[in-house]
Scaffold this motif. Structure first.
Motif, PDB file in Angstrom:
ATOM      1  N   PRO A 242    -175.966  31.612   5.291  1.00 16.89           N
ATOM      2  CA  PRO A 242    -176.483  31.319   3.742  1.00 16.89           C
ATOM      3  C   PRO A 242    -177.885  31.367   3.578  1.00 16.89           C
ATOM      4  CG  PRO A 242    -175.220  28.861   3.698  1.00 16.89           C
ATOM      5  CD  PRO A 242    -175.444  29.897   5.483  1.00 16.89           C
ATOM      6  N   GLU A 243    -178.852  30.511   4.856  1.00 18.81           N
ATOM      7  CA  GLU A 243    -180.181  31.365   4.710  1.00 18.81           C
ATOM      8  C   GLU A 243    -180.250  32.365   5.166  1.00 18.81           C
ATOM      9  OE1 GLU A 243    -181.252  28.297   7.576  1.00 18.81           O
ATOM     10  OE2 GLU A 243    -183.129  28.878   7.472  1.00 18.81           O
TER      11      GLU A 243
ATOM     12  N   VAL B  55    -170.356  29.438   5.887  1.00 17.38           N
ATOM     13  CA  VAL B  55    -171.562  28.150   6.370  1.00 17.38           C
ATOM     14  C   VAL B  55    -171.336  27.340   6.946  1.00 17.38           C
ATOM     15  CG1 VAL B  55    -171.656  25.555   4.899  1.00 17.38           C
ATOM     16  CG2 VAL B  55    -171.258  27.737   3.249  1.00 17.38           C
TER      17      VAL B  55
ATOM     18  N   VAL C 210    -173.284  25.145  -1.694  1.00 19.47           N
ATOM     19  CA  VAL C 210    -173.799  24.898  -1.234  1.00 19.47           C
ATOM     20  C   VAL C 210    -174.574  27.066  -1.466  1.00 19.47           C
ATOM     21  CG1 VAL C 210    -174.416  25.785   0.860  1.00 19.47           C
ATOM     22  CG2 VAL C 210    -172.771  23.747   0.153  1.00 19.47           C
TER      23      VAL C 210
ATOM     24  N   GLU D 136    -178.570  27.399  -2.027  1.00 20.06           N
ATOM     25  CA  GLU D 136    -179.211  27.849  -0.344  1.00 20.06           C
ATOM     26  C   GLU D 136    -180.335  28.812  -1.722  1.00 20.06           C
ATOM     27  OE1 GLU D 136    -179.967  27.699   2.327  1.00 20.06           O
ATOM     28  OE2 GLU D 136    -181.607  28.507   2.238  1.00 20.06           O
TER      29      GLU D 136
END
Lengths: 248, 248
Positions: free
Chosen positions: A99-100, A141, A158, A162
């Motif tokens: 996700p980052e 994730v 989530v 992010e």
């Protein structure tokens, strides 16, 4: 509307074949808390539904403005980037990111005034391979190896978190390197290409092997610009005309 | 057990007075996907409960090993750091941080082999002021100003994700600067201090004002070391004995 909200509002959440209306509502709630508002539903099992409203809590407006679509292609039309989500890294696809890593790419498009999409599959079966092939990359994730099965709305939460975290970090999003093509245009190109490859005998429709997925992967990796898709479709058109000439 | 799992397994999730058993189950699932396993329940409305099991999905082992407590103090005993969570920044408390800021502090304790806790309040009412005063700081998920109400399990998922994300980033956690005191010791100190202040007439039990919360805030900000709590309790003990001498 703050600049963060404007950025996030350009990102679609696409739920493909969700089974449980409660999960649709919970996903809408997760979206709204993170500033996301564009919900697309592809062939939901039940919608609208009182259970969806109940689980949405204060986010029933997100449900009310949701767009129900008959196919993933329809839900992606008008967007220029789509990331599929999966709880498993599918190594075969090779184009997975955290996700980052995914958030800056999505926010870059949003910052340039274009739409991007996060695509979530069915609760039990996830996204089909064909659906994943319609996405430019896969987001996973980083879950525990012991148990990686996030609830659908939890996964939306989530990813939304992010995106919001990075949007709030207030980085100046770089100008996108290309003027990306609309995904509906890209799909049309793939269809034309497949037809043309069959016509010239390079692709056997009875035994297509993994030819089209491989070509999709190639173009997904580079990402096609609007101008490039026009060139490619022009080439296909010319080849088709020439092919007809030959047959004539 | 990987080093990331070991780190995360030292962090407790404390749910205070959860109303809906389904949320307890969903929180357990969120925990397990992120590698967290220590669930503490303070006066749950209903537990165990079939709805909790159903929502836990593959995380019923987290429910089975959950510890049910009669007070927050009991759930924090043995831990050295507790962060309360709130969807609102309570500016009055002044000690709030983002999940991103909170994670390194929790992981630092875990890395030193000590236990830390994330405390979540009731779905409707959150944590009471007294409960927040038992925490060293407040963590707030950066939610939309339009709608900031995350579902309980969704909040657990976000905090769990942030902890896991940072644990996986593999930073070498710095050695904690102090050998932190057990929170049960700290609570005993506050009780003794309050009694002593009342005995010397500095604190009027009929009109305590905000004296104890202010003192708590002072000590929470510095964080007390094990050695310091012994010194402070020693001082209180000596003062009490001396006080008795005077009265005699």
């Amino acid at each position: 509307m703050s600049s963060v909200d404007r950025l996030l509002s350009a990102i679609r959440v696409v739920l493909v074949r969700p089974s449980h209306p409660g999960n649709i509502g919970a996903a809408a709630r997760a979206m709204k808390t993170m500033g996301l508002g564009r919900l697309y539903l592809v062939n939901p099992a039940r919608f609208p539904d009182p259970q969806a409203d109940a689980m949405a809590s204060g986010a029933t407006d997100v449900l009310a403005s949701a767009r129900v679509c008959g196919s993933l292609a329809e839900a992606l039309s008008g967007a220029v980037l789509a990331f599929g989500t999966s709880t498993r890294r599918r190594e075969l696809l090779a184009r997975w990111r955290t996700p980052e890593q995914a958030a800056p790419e999505l926010l870059t498009e949003a910052g340039a005034g274009r739409e991007a999409a996060l695509v979530f599959g069915n609760e039990t079966y996830g996204l089909s391979n064909a659906e994943l092939e319609s996405c430019q990359a896969l987001v996973t994730v980083p879950a525990s190896a012991d148990y990686s099965s996030l609830n659908l709305a939890a996964a939306v939460q989530v990813l939304g978190y992010e995106l919001r975290r990075q949007a709030l970090a207030g980085a100046a999003w770089p100008q996108p390197q290309i003027e990306a093509a609309d995904l509906a245009e890209v799909e049309r190109f793939y269809r034309d290409l497949e037809e043309r490859l069959a016509a010239v005998g390079f692709l056997d429709p009875a035994s297509p092997k993994r030819l089209m997925p491989k070509l999709r992967r190639l173009f997904a990796r580079t990402r096609l610009a609007r101008e490039e898709i026009n060139i490619l479709r022009g080439i296909l058109g010319a080849a088709t005309a020439r092919g007809r000439d030959k047959i004539d």
